[in-house]
Design a protein around this motif. Sequence first.
Motif, PDB file in Angstrom:
ATOM      1  N   GLY A   3      15.719   8.934  20.836  1.00  0.00           N
ATOM      2  CA  GLY A   3      16.410  10.082  21.492  1.00  0.00           C
ATOM      3  C   GLY A   3      15.359  10.923  21.876  1.00  0.00           C
ATOM      4  O   GLY A   3      14.147  10.590  22.857  1.00  0.00           O
ATOM      5  N   ASP A   4      15.537  12.411  21.900  1.00  0.00           N
ATOM      6  CA  ASP A   4      14.741  13.385  22.475  1.00  0.00           C
ATOM      7  C   ASP A   4      14.128  14.064  21.315  1.00  0.00           C
ATOM      8  O   ASP A   4      13.513  15.021  21.272  1.00  0.00           O
ATOM      9  N   LYS A   5      14.059  13.246  20.242  1.00  0.00           N
ATOM     10  CA  LYS A   5      13.439  13.907  18.944  1.00  0.00           C
ATOM     11  C   LYS A   5      12.139  13.657  18.895  1.00  0.00           C
ATOM     12  O   LYS A   5      11.309  12.651  19.565  1.00  0.00           O
ATOM     13  N   PRO A   6      11.063  14.378  18.260  1.00  0.00           N
ATOM     14  CA  PRO A   6       9.711  14.178  18.291  1.00  0.00           C
ATOM     15  C   PRO A   6       9.278  12.860  17.447  1.00  0.00           C
ATOM     16  O   PRO A   6       8.300  12.317  17.867  1.00  0.00           O
ATOM     17  N   TYR A   7      10.125  12.548  16.409  1.00  0.00           N
ATOM     18  CA  TYR A   7       9.827  11.566  15.705  1.00  0.00           C
ATOM     19  C   TYR A   7      11.030  10.919  15.145  1.00  0.00           C
ATOM     20  O   TYR A   7      12.150  11.373  15.587  1.00  0.00           O
ATOM     21  N   PHE A   8      11.304   9.550  14.928  1.00  0.00           N
ATOM     22  CA  PHE A   8      12.364   8.589  14.767  1.00  0.00           C
ATOM     23  C   PHE A   8      13.446   9.187  14.077  1.00  0.00           C
ATOM     24  O   PHE A   8      14.452   8.956  14.186  1.00  0.00           O
ATOM     25  N   PHE A   9      13.068   9.978  13.148  1.00  0.00           N
ATOM     26  CA  PHE A   9      14.229  10.563  12.199  1.00  0.00           C
ATOM     27  C   PHE A   9      14.222  11.863  11.798  1.00  0.00           C
ATOM     28  O   PHE A   9      14.669  12.591  10.926  1.00  0.00           O
ATOM     29  N   GLY A  10      13.660  12.508  13.061  1.00  0.00           N
ATOM     30  CA  GLY A  10      13.806  14.126  12.898  1.00  0.00           C
ATOM     31  C   GLY A  10      12.472  14.984  13.406  1.00  0.00           C
ATOM     32  O   GLY A  10      11.888  14.445  14.414  1.00  0.00           O
ATOM     33  N   ASP A  11      12.183  16.046  13.103  1.00  0.00           N
ATOM     34  CA  ASP A  11      11.289  17.136  13.408  1.00  0.00           C
ATOM     35  C   ASP A  11       9.942  16.844  12.847  1.00  0.00           C
ATOM     36  O   ASP A  11       8.915  17.475  13.026  1.00  0.00           O
ATOM     37  N   LYS A  12       9.798  15.911  11.795  1.00  0.00           N
ATOM     38  CA  LYS A  12       8.821  15.654  10.926  1.00  0.00           C
ATOM     39  C   LYS A  12       8.562  14.121  10.886  1.00  0.00           C
ATOM     40  O   LYS A  12       9.546  13.248  10.852  1.00  0.00           O
ATOM     41  N   PRO A  13       7.187  13.714  10.826  1.00  0.00           N
ATOM     42  CA  PRO A  13       7.205  12.308  10.993  1.00  0.00           C
ATOM     43  C   PRO A  13       7.382  11.677   9.365  1.00  0.00           C
ATOM     44  O   PRO A  13       7.232  12.405   8.320  1.00  0.00           O
ATOM     45  N   ILE A  47       0.980  -1.368  -0.007  1.00  0.00           N
ATOM     46  CA  ILE A  47      -0.104   0.141  -0.182  1.00  0.00           C
ATOM     47  C   ILE A  47       0.788   1.258  -0.070  1.00  0.00           C
ATOM     48  O   ILE A  47       0.614   2.211  -0.534  1.00  0.00           O
ATOM     49  N   ARG A  48       2.051   1.136   0.893  1.00  0.00           N
ATOM     50  CA  ARG A  48       2.904   2.498   0.763  1.00  0.00           C
ATOM     51  C   ARG A  48       3.348   2.644  -0.531  1.00  0.00           C
ATOM     52  O   ARG A  48       3.438   3.807  -1.049  1.00  0.00           O
ATOM     53  N   LEU A  49       3.878   1.564  -1.080  1.00  0.00           N
ATOM     54  CA  LEU A  49       4.451   1.535  -2.612  1.00  0.00           C
ATOM     55  C   LEU A  49       3.569   2.265  -3.557  1.00  0.00           C
ATOM     56  O   LEU A  49       3.807   2.932  -4.576  1.00  0.00           O
ATOM     57  N   HIS A  50       2.322   1.853  -3.339  1.00  0.00           N
ATOM     58  CA  HIS A  50       1.133   2.269  -4.317  1.00  0.00           C
ATOM     59  C   HIS A  50       1.105   3.730  -4.089  1.00  0.00           C
ATOM     60  O   HIS A  50       1.001   4.583  -5.159  1.00  0.00           O
ATOM     61  N   ILE A  51       0.838   3.993  -2.913  1.00  0.00           N
ATOM     62  CA  ILE A  51       0.693   5.580  -2.605  1.00  0.00           C
ATOM     63  C   ILE A  51       1.748   6.243  -3.332  1.00  0.00           C
ATOM     64  O   ILE A  51       1.534   7.463  -3.959  1.00  0.00           O
ATOM     65  N   GLU A  52       3.202   6.098  -2.989  1.00  0.00           N
ATOM     66  CA  GLU A  52       4.309   6.738  -3.606  1.00  0.00           C
ATOM     67  C   GLU A  52       4.129   6.831  -5.097  1.00  0.00           C
ATOM     68  O   GLU A  52       4.597   7.758  -5.682  1.00  0.00           O
ATOM     69  N   ARG A  53       3.954   5.634  -5.726  1.00  0.00           N
ATOM     70  CA  ARG A  53       3.790   5.430  -7.113  1.00  0.00           C
ATOM     71  C   ARG A  53       2.594   6.308  -7.782  1.00  0.00           C
ATOM     72  O   ARG A  53       2.810   7.385  -8.794  1.00  0.00           O
ATOM     73  N   LYS A  54       1.455   6.072  -7.442  1.00  0.00           N
ATOM     74  CA  LYS A  54       0.366   6.717  -7.930  1.00  0.00           C
ATOM     75  C   LYS A  54       0.199   8.334  -7.534  1.00  0.00           C
ATOM     76  O   LYS A  54      -0.318   8.965  -8.469  1.00  0.00           O
ATOM     77  N   TYR A  55       0.523   8.441  -6.114  1.00  0.00           N
ATOM     78  CA  TYR A  55       0.207   9.807  -5.808  1.00  0.00           C
ATOM     79  C   TYR A  55       1.539  10.886  -5.575  1.00  0.00           C
ATOM     80  O   TYR A  55       1.388  11.834  -5.323  1.00  0.00           O
ATOM     81  N   GLY A  56       2.658  10.097  -6.035  1.00  0.00           N
ATOM     82  CA  GLY A  56       3.950  10.852  -5.985  1.00  0.00           C
ATOM     83  C   GLY A  56       4.253  11.423  -4.666  1.00  0.00           C
ATOM     84  O   GLY A  56       5.147  12.230  -4.460  1.00  0.00           O
ATOM     85  N   VAL A  57       3.885  10.497  -3.288  1.00  0.00           N
ATOM     86  CA  VAL A  57       3.966  11.010  -2.183  1.00  0.00           C
ATOM     87  C   VAL A  57       5.663  10.306  -1.795  1.00  0.00           C
ATOM     88  O   VAL A  57       6.063   9.480  -2.102  1.00  0.00           O
ATOM     89  N   ASP A  58       6.327  11.331  -1.266  1.00  0.00           N
ATOM     90  CA  ASP A  58       7.546  10.794  -0.778  1.00  0.00           C
ATOM     91  C   ASP A  58       7.501  10.757   0.673  1.00  0.00           C
ATOM     92  O   ASP A  58       7.591  11.913   1.563  1.00  0.00           O
ATOM     93  N   PHE A  59       7.133   9.669   1.579  1.00  0.00           N
ATOM     94  CA  PHE A  59       7.130   9.493   3.019  1.00  0.00           C
ATOM     95  C   PHE A  59       8.316  10.017   3.576  1.00  0.00           C
ATOM     96  O   PHE A  59       8.236  10.349   4.807  1.00  0.00           O
ATOM     97  N   ASP A  60       9.416   9.906   2.862  1.00  0.00           N
ATOM     98  CA  ASP A  60      10.951   9.961   3.468  1.00  0.00           C
ATOM     99  C   ASP A  60      11.491  11.421   3.035  1.00  0.00           C
ATOM    100  O   ASP A  60      12.649  11.564   3.282  1.00  0.00           O
ATOM    101  N   ALA A  61      10.664  12.300   2.614  1.00  0.00           N
ATOM    102  CA  ALA A  61      11.290  13.641   2.172  1.00  0.00           C
ATOM    103  C   ALA A  61      12.045  14.479   3.331  1.00  0.00           C
ATOM    104  O   ALA A  61      11.591  14.445   4.553  1.00  0.00           O
ATOM    105  N   GLY A  62      13.148  14.850   3.021  1.00  0.00           N
ATOM    106  CA  GLY A  62      14.010  15.433   4.169  1.00  0.00           C
ATOM    107  C   GLY A  62      15.031  14.647   4.652  1.00  0.00           C
ATOM    108  O   GLY A  62      15.794  14.951   5.318  1.00  0.00           O
ATOM    109  N   LEU A  63      14.888  13.317   4.513  1.00  0.00           N
ATOM    110  CA  LEU A  63      15.938  12.293   5.125  1.00  0.00           C
ATOM    111  C   LEU A  63      16.975  12.143   4.251  1.00  0.00           C
ATOM    112  O   LEU A  63      17.082  12.195   2.848  1.00  0.00           O
TER     113      LEU A  63
END
Length: 233
Positions: free
Chosen positions: A175-185, A65-81
């Motif tokens: 750690g003390d981050k709000p999300y696992f890889f930074g300031d955005k989920p 489902i994640r891969l489908h959303i990324e492909r069809k809707y152009g969503v980058d869930f890891d933008a900024g990483l």
Amino acid sequence: MLTLYTFGPAFGLPDASPFVVKAEMLLKLAGLTYRTDRGGFRRAPKGKLPFIDDEGEIVPDSTLIRLHIERKYGVDFDAGLTAEQRGAAWMFEKALEDHFYWHVVQARWCDDGNFARGPASFFKSIPWPVRPVAQRVIRRKIRNTLHGQGTGRYRPPEQQQLLARGTQSAAQLLGDKPYFFGDKPCGADATAFGFISGALTPSFDHALRDEIEKHVNLTEYVARLRREFFPDV
């Protein structure tokens, strides 16, 4: 409209399945309009939930489902990483899905007390003379699966060591981050919330919940994301 097929809220969680919670949070992160339907289990392509119906296109499995959303809707869930963070995020997700998950399954289905407080309710629609037989058959299958997968082979002290190390590693990564890889989920947070909150629910007693509760940053993380993404549950 896109339809997400779910089990529905249970055990104080947005859904009984952490994979369903993961998929729904991905839809929220993507900003997609969707509805949920609890009546799709018998039609699930892989015999499991979740799956989605996106304008007639059926997509099973939370990761597909994640891969489908990324492909069809152009969503980058890891933008900024960074590239390194993207790799770490993906591997972190798989550690949760292939390690934490099976310990939760074992706790819910193999412990008699936990089973009575939770999964036993899934059999209510089966007539009483048949229900105990169905429960024994399914629980035996799950124990066999756990043995084949490996989790069912650990003795309790061994399991305790593994869960302590795994939970400590998750707490160190957050750690003390709000999300696992930074300031955005990112995509990994959908998985992390689904699986850590699923283990943390007070409906069941087990070693993984005890270990998570030792780490304030993990418990606060779950509470924060619940308020942010699932405020009505």
